[in-house]
Design an enzyme around this catalytic site. Structure first.
Site, PDB file in Angstrom:
ATOM      1  N   ASN A 141       9.627  12.708  29.338  1.00 57.97           N
ATOM      2  CA  ASN A 141       9.151  12.536  30.713  1.00 57.97           C
ATOM      3  C   ASN A 141       8.717  11.094  30.926  1.00 57.97           C
ATOM      4  O   ASN A 141       8.004  10.522  30.096  1.00 57.97           O
ATOM      5  CB  ASN A 141       7.983  13.474  30.999  1.00 57.97           C
ATOM      6  CG  ASN A 141       8.418  14.918  31.126  1.00 57.97           C
ATOM      7  OD1 ASN A 141       9.588  15.194  31.357  1.00 57.97           O
ATOM      8  ND2 ASN A 141       7.492  15.842  30.964  1.00 57.97           N
ATOM      9  N   GLY A 142       9.159  10.520  32.042  1.00 57.97           N
ATOM     10  CA  GLY A 142       8.792   9.142  32.336  1.00 57.97           C
ATOM     11  C   GLY A 142       9.722   8.112  31.726  1.00 57.97           C
ATOM     12  O   GLY A 142       9.494   6.905  31.887  1.00 57.97           O
ATOM     13  N   SER A 143      10.777   8.573  31.050  1.00 62.16           N
ATOM     14  CA  SER A 143      11.695   7.624  30.409  1.00 62.16           C
ATOM     15  C   SER A 143      12.649   6.966  31.403  1.00 62.16           C
ATOM     16  O   SER A 143      13.304   5.982  31.076  1.00 62.16           O
ATOM     17  CB  SER A 143      12.493   8.323  29.308  1.00 62.16           C
ATOM     18  OG  SER A 143      13.304   9.356  29.860  1.00 62.16           O
ATOM     19  N   LYS A 163      15.107   8.804  33.275  1.00 60.05           N
ATOM     20  CA  LYS A 163      16.410   9.454  33.420  1.00 60.05           C
ATOM     21  C   LYS A 163      16.681   9.929  34.854  1.00 60.05           C
ATOM     22  O   LYS A 163      17.795   9.759  35.363  1.00 60.05           O
ATOM     23  CB  LYS A 163      16.565  10.595  32.411  1.00 60.05           C
ATOM     24  CG  LYS A 163      15.515  11.677  32.429  1.00 60.05           C
ATOM     25  CD  LYS A 163      15.724  12.636  31.250  1.00 60.05           C
ATOM     26  CE  LYS A 163      14.777  13.825  31.332  1.00 60.05           C
ATOM     27  NZ  LYS A 163      13.366  13.425  31.149  1.00 60.05           N
ATOM     28  N   GLU A 175      18.516  18.094  35.920  1.00 58.40           N
ATOM     29  CA  GLU A 175      17.868  19.275  35.333  1.00 58.40           C
ATOM     30  C   GLU A 175      18.156  20.530  36.165  1.00 58.40           C
ATOM     31  O   GLU A 175      17.241  21.215  36.618  1.00 58.40           O
ATOM     32  CB  GLU A 175      16.370  19.028  35.181  1.00 58.40           C
ATOM     33  CG  GLU A 175      16.063  17.794  34.328  1.00 58.40           C
ATOM     34  CD  GLU A 175      14.619  17.683  33.907  1.00 58.40           C
ATOM     35  OE1 GLU A 175      14.115  18.634  33.294  1.00 58.40           O
ATOM     36  OE2 GLU A 175      14.006  16.649  34.210  1.00 58.40           O
TER      37      GLU A 175
END
Length: 232
Positions: free
Chosen positions: A37-39, A41, A158
């Site tokens: 999370n937060g990368s 993507k 997702e």
């Protein structure tokens, strides 16, 4: 082909969520983009789809610069998000799919709707109300809505996170069929089953591409991939 060149991005009052990334998505392939999370993507998907405005670097779609040809590119790229209920506008399935097709003849609209519903195995539901469908069925309708616009590139952000196992399998089948039909697909995910659909997987860490894994390398690099999924 989609090409990202030295793309960086930051939200207001934040550090760079994407930091000088470059990669290509070739016509007819599926790539998955994974990371904690937060990368960044989902940010990549929104930039390619034109939802977020690109300020640093370049994104080229079929050699069109996204900064100059936003309208043309919006016709080429469709994006499906995690929660279909956040995307629904109308109760009627036919009204929902017709909304983005204004300007076309009634005959062409009907043709596109029927073809799109058939691709997601929902043609028999055409006259049903959206709000009476299961979450998985709603997501398939959202995919059909994108397909009715005849895009070349599809981004799934997702798409099965909120859906039960039966619904997941139906969407996986749709993705496989769409690839066979020539669509180019970016799947933003951290689910193993979705990663296995991809020809290549890009692993994001701290806004950079830390790893690129081809499908045949998944077993060999499984531990590196597992570490990227921790704490998502």
């Amino acid at each position: 082909m989609i090409r990202l060149e030295n793309v960086s991005f930051k939200y207001k009052e934040s550090n760079k969520i994407l930091d000088n990334i470059s990669f290509e998505v070739h016509d007819g392939e599926i790539i998955s983009i994974v990371g904690k999370n937060g990368s960044g993507k989902s940010t990549i998907g929104k930039l390619i789809a034109g939802i977020l405005r690109l300020k640093e670097g370049n994104i080229l779609i079929d050699d069109l610069d996204i900064k100059k040809y936003q309208n043309e590119i919006r016709d080429k790229v469709g994006i499906v998000f995690q929660n279909p209920e956040n995307q629904i506008i109308f109760n009627s399935i036919e009204d929902e799919l017709s909304f983005a097709l204004k300007g076309l003849s009634k005959q062409e609209i009907d043709k596109r709707i029927n073809e799109a519903l058939e691709k997601v195995e929902m043609l028999d539901f055409k006259n049903r109300d959206l709000y009476n469908l299961s979450l998985g069925q709603k997501q398939r309708i959202m995919i059909a809505e994108i397909l009715a616009k005849n895009p070349k590139y599809l981004i799934f952000d997702e798409p099965t996170t909120m859906i039960d196992s039966i619904g997941k399998e139906k969407i996986y089948k749709i993705i496989k069929n769409l690839k066979q039909q020539g669509y180019t697909i970016i799947c933003i995910t951290n689910l193993a089953d979705e990663i296995l659909l991809a020809d290549r997987t890009l692993v994001l860490e701290q806004g950079k591409i830390a790893l690129e894994i081809k499908r045949e390398e998944l077993v060999e690099k499984a531990e590196e991939l597992r570490r990227s999924e921790e704490h998502t």
